[in-house]
Scaffold this motif. Structure first.
Motif, mmCIF file in Angstrom:
data_model
loop_
_atom_site.group_PDB
_atom_site.id
_atom_site.type_symbol
_atom_site.label_atom_id
_atom_site.label_comp_id
_atom_site.label_asym_id
_atom_site.label_seq_id
_atom_site.Cartn_x
_atom_site.Cartn_y
_atom_site.Cartn_z
ATOM 1 N N ILE A 69 0.856 -1.190 0.000
ATOM 2 C CA ILE A 69 0.000 0.000 0.000
ATOM 3 C C ILE A 69 0.892 1.239 0.000
ATOM 4 O O ILE A 69 1.898 1.294 0.712
ATOM 5 C CB ILE A 69 -0.925 0.025 1.229
ATOM 6 C CG1 ILE A 69 -2.030 -1.020 1.085
ATOM 7 C CG2 ILE A 69 -1.552 1.411 1.432
ATOM 8 C CD1 ILE A 69 -2.960 -1.115 2.284
ATOM 9 N N TYR A 102 0.346 5.535 0.315
ATOM 10 C CA TYR A 102 -0.706 6.495 0.639
ATOM 11 C C TYR A 102 -0.106 7.783 1.200
ATOM 12 O O TYR A 102 0.623 7.759 2.188
ATOM 13 C CB TYR A 102 -1.652 5.881 1.667
ATOM 14 C CG TYR A 102 -2.929 6.648 1.936
ATOM 15 C CD1 TYR A 102 -3.440 7.579 1.038
ATOM 16 C CD2 TYR A 102 -3.647 6.428 3.107
ATOM 17 C CE1 TYR A 102 -4.608 8.254 1.289
ATOM 18 C CE2 TYR A 102 -4.835 7.096 3.371
ATOM 19 C CZ TYR A 102 -5.312 8.010 2.457
ATOM 20 O OH TYR A 102 -6.477 8.682 2.705
ATOM 21 N N LEU A 115 -5.929 0.366 7.847
ATOM 22 C CA LEU A 115 -4.717 -0.306 7.367
ATOM 23 C C LEU A 115 -4.607 -1.721 7.927
ATOM 24 O O LEU A 115 -4.180 -2.642 7.214
ATOM 25 C CB LEU A 115 -3.478 0.514 7.742
ATOM 26 C CG LEU A 115 -3.295 1.837 6.990
ATOM 27 C CD1 LEU A 115 -2.088 2.594 7.536
ATOM 28 C CD2 LEU A 115 -3.142 1.614 5.484
ATOM 29 N N ARG A 150 -6.605 -4.108 5.887
ATOM 30 C CA ARG A 150 -6.063 -4.428 4.556
ATOM 31 C C ARG A 150 -4.966 -5.482 4.632
ATOM 32 O O ARG A 150 -4.673 -6.157 3.645
ATOM 33 C CB ARG A 150 -5.513 -3.177 3.880
ATOM 34 C CG ARG A 150 -6.513 -2.073 3.619
ATOM 35 C CD ARG A 150 -7.776 -2.536 2.956
ATOM 36 N NE ARG A 150 -7.553 -3.169 1.656
ATOM 37 C CZ ARG A 150 -8.506 -3.682 0.900
ATOM 38 N NH1 ARG A 150 -9.759 -3.673 1.342
ATOM 39 N NH2 ARG A 150 -8.236 -4.243 -0.269
ATOM 40 N N ILE A 194 3.736 -1.139 3.845
ATOM 41 C CA ILE A 194 2.913 0.071 3.778
ATOM 42 C C ILE A 194 3.834 1.291 3.706
ATOM 43 O O ILE A 194 4.674 1.495 4.589
ATOM 44 C CB ILE A 194 2.000 0.201 5.012
ATOM 45 C CG1 ILE A 194 1.083 -1.026 5.131
ATOM 46 C CG2 ILE A 194 1.169 1.477 4.939
ATOM 47 C CD1 ILE A 194 0.314 -1.085 6.444
ATOM 48 N N GLU A 243 -3.250 0.153 -3.661
ATOM 49 C CA GLU A 243 -2.861 -1.157 -3.136
ATOM 50 C C GLU A 243 -2.572 -2.080 -4.316
ATOM 51 O O GLU A 243 -3.397 -2.229 -5.213
ATOM 52 C CB GLU A 243 -3.979 -1.722 -2.282
ATOM 53 C CG GLU A 243 -3.754 -3.129 -1.762
ATOM 54 C CD GLU A 243 -4.991 -3.666 -1.073
ATOM 55 O OE1 GLU A 243 -5.154 -3.373 0.125
ATOM 56 O OE2 GLU A 243 -5.812 -4.347 -1.735
#
Length: 362
Positions: free
Chosen positions: A108, A110, A137, A140, A145, A355
């Protein structure tokens, strides 16, 4: 007399239509060139790249209109549209190309925007916004990340907070800190950190963080990047336009020019590090540039784009200009495959999280 006026009107309309088509086609052709020209040498070319998606739509509409009228002028937008057969997939896909719930390396990326949405009533405070994001999060269940513009009171508080909220993840970070807060890039991973480092950008609060992982015997370096922002607030811009139009236009132009010129320098710093990297590199983050840009062109060479490989519909990641503005990416080594790519419709920031699930066992 009426016949003469009709012919004059027809001639005038025809000339106007051809002129409009020629200008639109020329601008679209310039947007193609924006990827290959270093903005440090011609900063204004980046503007044409930013306008690619709307220019594409305008030319499509003009082409359909000309075909409907059985006009030979349809050739003008048609010629301009030909390269987009190969390029439009960087922005839009009209079929679902990814797998459903695939097994692989889930990543991911972001830009959480310093949790600034809390200022506009979506949350009572930035901490409430952050708490909600952490819950999201965790659901997911990503392996890696990459967060940009993560905000906290200080480094110690950030480390404690993440250790509490994201148990099972290892933390790498590179933040700018002052007397009342810190902000920067955070990388979380389920894998042990083998090495890490940072790339400082001169005269900028933006930054890049890299972290090396051993993933089941595969060594991978993940670059978590946040390249130069425009730092233009749309609400402030609208207010300023009312107060002093000329001053606002001049200041906005200077901000854009400064940002556009700084980004390629920052990109080359990251590229230098990649070229000297002893392991394979994955590049993720907020590039603040579209796929029709020098930034994307440089960083995507020798790498695949997860959206282009496995995305569907619009790849736009900036909420205020959806569906046109895609500025967040996950770029990975060519020997890997993207099994899925999703733009997650979550409102913790003015960006959307992306993602991707990758097959790295090749």
């Amino acid at each position: 007399m009426a016949g003469k006026n009709g012919r004059r009107h027809s001639i005038f309309f025809g000339i106007t239509a051809r002129t409009l088509m020629t200008i639109s086609a020329a601008l679209l052709l310039l947007s193609y060139l924006a990827s290959y020209i270093n903005p440090a040498k011609a900063w204004y070319m980046t503007i044409f790249g930013l306008l690619y998606a709307p220019l594409l739509i305008i030319n499509l509409l003009l082409f359909v209109w000309a075909v409907f009228r059985h006009s030979r002028t349809a050739l003008i937008p048609l010629i301009a549209l030909v390269p987009s057969v190969f390029l439009a997939g960087k922005y839009f896909h009209f079929s679902d190309r990814g797998e459903d719930n695939p097994e692989g390396l889930k990543i991911i990326s972001y830009n959480v925007g310093r949790f600034a949405l809390s200022q506009y009533g979506d949350y009572n405070s930035w901490k409430e916004c952050c708490d909600s994001l952490m819950v999201f999060l965790k659901t997911r269940d990503a392996d890696i990340i990459c967060l940009q513009e993560f905000y906290a009171d200080n480094v110690a508080a950030m480390r404690k907070y993440i250790a509490t909220k994201m148990k099972g993840y290892n933390l790498s970070y590179f933040v700018n800190e002052n007397s009342y807060s810190c902000s920067g890039n955070v990388t979380l991973s389920k894998f042990p950190v083998k090495d890490k480092g940072r790339i400082d950008f001169e005269h900028s609060a933006n930054l890049a963080l890299y972290t090396d992982f051993d993933i089941g015997g595969t060594r991978l370096r993940v670059y978590n990047c946040h390249f130069q922002s425009y730092n233009i607030s749309l609400s402030h811009l609208a207010q300023s336009m009312e107060d002093d139009y000329r001053k606002t236009v001049r200041e906005t132009e200077e901000k854009m020019k400064r940002s556009i010129i700084r980004r390629p320098v920052q990109v080359e710093q990251v590229m230098d590090n990649i070229e000297n990297c002893p392991v394979e590199a994955l590049v993720a983050g907020d590039f603040n540039d579209t796929p029709m840009s020098y930034t994307y062109f440089r960083l995507s060479r020798k790498r695949k784009d997860s959206f282009e490989e496995a995305g569907s519909w619009s790849g736009a990641t900036f909420s205020r200009f959806r569906p046109f503005l895609r500025i967040d990416y996950i770029l990975f080594p060519k020997r890997y495959n993207a099994l899925s790519h999703k733009v997650l419709d979550k409102g913790y920031s003015d960006h959307f999280p992306i993602e991707a699930v990758l097959d790295i066992n090749k």
